[in-house]
Design a protein around this motif. Structure first.
Motif, PDB file in Angstrom:
ATOM      1  N   ARG A 141      29.735  39.738  43.104  1.00  0.00           N
ATOM      2  CA  ARG A 141      30.414  41.017  43.221  1.00  0.00           C
ATOM      3  C   ARG A 141      29.647  42.075  42.451  1.00  0.00           C
ATOM      4  O   ARG A 141      28.916  41.782  41.510  1.00  0.00           O
ATOM      5  N   VAL A 162      30.272  35.266  40.941  1.00  0.00           N
ATOM      6  CA  VAL A 162      31.705  34.994  40.830  1.00  0.00           C
ATOM      7  C   VAL A 162      31.957  33.484  40.912  1.00  0.00           C
ATOM      8  O   VAL A 162      32.613  32.913  40.058  1.00  0.00           O
ATOM      9  N   VAL A 204      36.749  34.388  35.833  1.00  0.00           N
ATOM     10  CA  VAL A 204      37.652  33.909  36.880  1.00  0.00           C
ATOM     11  C   VAL A 204      38.897  33.283  36.267  1.00  0.00           C
ATOM     12  O   VAL A 204      40.013  33.472  36.772  1.00  0.00           O
ATOM     13  N   MET A 256      41.467  34.248  46.112  1.00  0.00           N
ATOM     14  CA  MET A 256      41.626  34.967  44.851  1.00  0.00           C
ATOM     15  C   MET A 256      43.101  35.224  44.590  1.00  0.00           C
ATOM     16  O   MET A 256      43.780  35.853  45.417  1.00  0.00           O
ATOM     17  N   LEU A 285      45.111  38.815  41.006  1.00  0.00           N
ATOM     18  CA  LEU A 285      44.038  39.816  40.943  1.00  0.00           C
ATOM     19  C   LEU A 285      44.362  40.906  39.932  1.00  0.00           C
ATOM     20  O   LEU A 285      45.531  41.296  39.747  1.00  0.00           O
ATOM     21  N   LYS A 286      43.291  41.395  39.295  1.00  0.00           N
ATOM     22  CA  LYS A 286      43.400  42.414  38.261  1.00  0.00           C
ATOM     23  C   LYS A 286      42.612  43.647  38.707  1.00  0.00           C
ATOM     24  O   LYS A 286      41.675  43.544  39.503  1.00  0.00           O
ATOM     25  N   GLU A 319      40.323  45.088  37.254  1.00  0.00           N
ATOM     26  CA  GLU A 319      38.900  44.879  36.951  1.00  0.00           C
ATOM     27  C   GLU A 319      38.198  43.967  37.949  1.00  0.00           C
ATOM     28  O   GLU A 319      36.977  43.800  37.883  1.00  0.00           O
ATOM     29  N   ASP A 320      38.933  43.380  38.880  1.00  0.00           N
ATOM     30  CA  ASP A 320      38.320  42.622  39.965  1.00  0.00           C
ATOM     31  C   ASP A 320      37.845  43.531  41.106  1.00  0.00           C
ATOM     32  O   ASP A 320      37.221  43.049  42.063  1.00  0.00           O
ATOM     33  N   TYR A 329      32.322  42.549  47.248  1.00  0.00           N
ATOM     34  CA  TYR A 329      32.069  41.113  47.139  1.00  0.00           C
ATOM     35  C   TYR A 329      31.059  40.702  48.212  1.00  0.00           C
ATOM     36  O   TYR A 329      31.235  41.027  49.394  1.00  0.00           O
TER      37      TYR A 329
END
Length: 115
Positions: A38, A48, A63, A82, A85-86, A88-89, A93
């Protein structure tokens, strides 16, 4: 002609889930190690998750058990599930196929985690 085509990105709220898929063509998929990388705006591309030809997996520290990489050699696909998820993700990708020092890349799929 080698092609890696990612799909499944989109906008998701924090805590949500997404499933990314990468369809490969033009390569002998089963002999390639596959990975997801990513790249967030202003940052370097980072690994990732990785899955070897034999199915051994490895994940980046960030992760923290939230993502799962898998491959289907019969369908020439690699997936990234995934969860949790946050913000910051948020990143583009990319699917990667690697063998003997040669890397192939897809065009990327945008994942945005925001409320």
């Amino acid at each position: 002609q080698v092609q890696l085509v990612e799909s499944g990105g989109g906008l998701v709220q924090p805590g949500g889930s997404l499933r990314l898929s990468c369809a490969a063509s033009g390569i002998n998929f089963s002999i390639y190690a596959m990975a997801w990388y990513r790249q967030a705006p202003g940052k370097q591309r980072e690994l990732v998750a990785f899955i070897s030809r034999g199915g051994t997996t490895n994940y980046a520290d960030f992760v923290e058990g939230r993502f799962t990489i898998s491959r289907d050699n019969a369908k020439n696909t690699v997936n990234l599930h995934m969860n949790s998820l946050k913000p910051e993700d948020t990143a583009v990708y990319y699917c990667n196929a690697g063998r003997l020092g040669v890397d192939r890349w897809g065009q990327g799929t945008q994942v945005t985690v925001s409320s």
